[in-house]
Design a protein around this motif. Structure first.
Motif, short mmCIF file in Angstrom:
data_model
loop_
_atom_site.label_atom_id
_atom_site.label_comp_id
_atom_site.label_asym_id
_atom_site.label_seq_id
_atom_site.Cartn_x
_atom_site.Cartn_y
_atom_site.Cartn_z
N ALA A 129 18.55 7.50 -23.31
CA ALA A 129 18.36 7.83 -24.72
C ALA A 129 19.46 8.79 -25.16
N HIS A 169 17.42 -3.66 -29.40
CA HIS A 169 16.03 -3.63 -28.96
C HIS A 169 15.92 -2.84 -27.67
N THR A 210 18.34 1.71 -24.84
CA THR A 210 17.63 1.86 -26.10
C THR A 210 18.60 1.97 -27.27
N LEU A 249 16.30 13.14 -34.84
CA LEU A 249 15.09 13.02 -34.04
C LEU A 249 14.02 13.94 -34.61
N HIS A 305 25.45 0.73 -34.08
CA HIS A 305 24.31 0.39 -33.23
C HIS A 305 24.59 -0.93 -32.52
N VAL A 330 7.73 7.66 -28.92
CA VAL A 330 7.70 6.91 -30.18
C VAL A 330 9.09 6.43 -30.56
N ARG A 331 10.09 7.27 -30.33
CA ARG A 331 11.46 6.90 -30.68
C ARG A 331 12.39 7.39 -29.60
N PRO A 332 12.81 6.53 -28.69
CA PRO A 332 12.60 5.09 -28.63
C PRO A 332 11.17 4.73 -28.21
N PRO A 333 10.65 3.59 -28.72
CA PRO A 333 9.27 3.19 -28.39
C PRO A 333 9.17 2.61 -26.99
N PHE A 355 20.35 6.73 -32.06
CA PHE A 355 19.93 7.24 -33.37
C PHE A 355 20.57 8.59 -33.60
#
Length: 294
Positions: free
Chosen positions: A165, A203, A217, A223, A199, A67-70, A220
């Motif tokens: 990620a 995308h 990705t 999590l 960031h 889901v994160r990253p999608p 972030f």
């Protein structure tokens, strides 16, 4: 035609077909009504309009979905953690590992910015790397300054779909640039006041690289565990716990307060790292609290 979604942007899906043709597609209008949300990595059926555009007609069943990253249908995840700027975190690494283990994706731990360490700091990081290797995880120590670890990463891409990620500012784009300079991915500096990076990746995009597909990705800083991760599943996301589970007194042992727990005994004996067990207890409490609320 069959293809794989390699990019989502502005309501469009860029699909790479089996013939290596890139076609910009829209999803069928009834996808929303059927609660279908295509993501990067999805294998799809498309209708080619003949002018470089098309429509996604169907989405194949996924082998896994983050889901994160999608992103979907991932073979392996490179979990990037800087050893400095931002500082290495056992807690965040174990969070990532739980997420990846729960999705049956093969994790590879990548430590970045090794060149920034002092000798004493390097010893501490080597001990951390040895801990995760002893559990069975592959750990690659890297530096984009001296090139260490770059060839090892490049050799891991072949015939795999991989995802990069990690926390913002750990150097995902810089590392991909070192593997393949022709990519010229945008990179950012660490904010001195916030202690984290800007960031630079906006995308999720699948890139053809070294005979495989690799996703860069957005980074972030935190999590959350996915909603579908149940309390009972957490103990199966720690490989060193799984090894000892059959030796517990009770078959459904949660490794918390039960007598005769082989995992707790291994922690007391120094066979399981206390940091790993403490994080496990914290994660279990988090899931239990979430379960009570919902």
């Amino acid at each position: 035609m069959k293809g794989t979604i390699i990019r989502l942007q502005g309501g469009f899906y860029d699909v790479m077909t089996e013939q290596k043709q890139e076609i910009r597609c829209r999803a069928r209008g009834n996808f929303r009504n059927r609660n279908i949300s295509p993501v990067v990595g999805d294998d799809v059926d498309i209708q080619d309009q003949g002018d470089g555009t098309g429509y996604i007609l169907a989405v194949d069943e996924r082998s896994n979905h983050l889901v994160r990253p999608p992103i979907a249908n991932i073979d392996q995840a490179f979990l990037l953690f800087s050893v400095k700027e931002p500082a290495f975190s056992f807690h965040l690494l174990d969070r990532f590992l739980v997420l990846i283990e729960s999705k049956q994706v093969h994790p590879i731990i990548v430590l970045t910015k090794m060149d920034l360490l002092t000798e004493s700091e390097r010893k501490t990081i080597h001990e951390a790397a040895a801990l995760y290797r002893s559990i069975g995880y592959e750990v690659i120590e890297t530096s984009t300054e001296d090139g260490s670890g770059i060839e090892q990463i490049r050799g891991s891409f072949k015939e795999k779909t991989s995802v990069f990620a990690g926390q913002t500012g750990v150097g995902k784009s810089s590392l991909l640039n070192a593997v393949a300079p022709e990519l010229e991915l945008a990179t950012g500096k660490i904010s001195k006041s916030l202690g984290r990076g800007k960031h630079t990746t906006r995308h999720v995009t699948l890139i053809t690289l070294a005979d495989g597909l690799v996703a860069d990705t957005p980074g972030f800083s935190s999590l959350e565990f996915p909603e579908e991760l149940e309390v009972e599943e957490m103990r199966w996301c720690f490989p060193e716990f799984v090894e000892r589970h059959d030796n517990c007194k009770f078959r459904g042992c949660a490794h918390l307060n039960e007598p005769g727990c082989a995992v707790k005994a291994a922690v007391e004996a120094g066979e399981i790292a206390s940091t790993r067990y403490e994080n496990y207890v914290t994660f279990m409490a988090e899931l239990n609290d979430r379960q009570r609320r919902y």
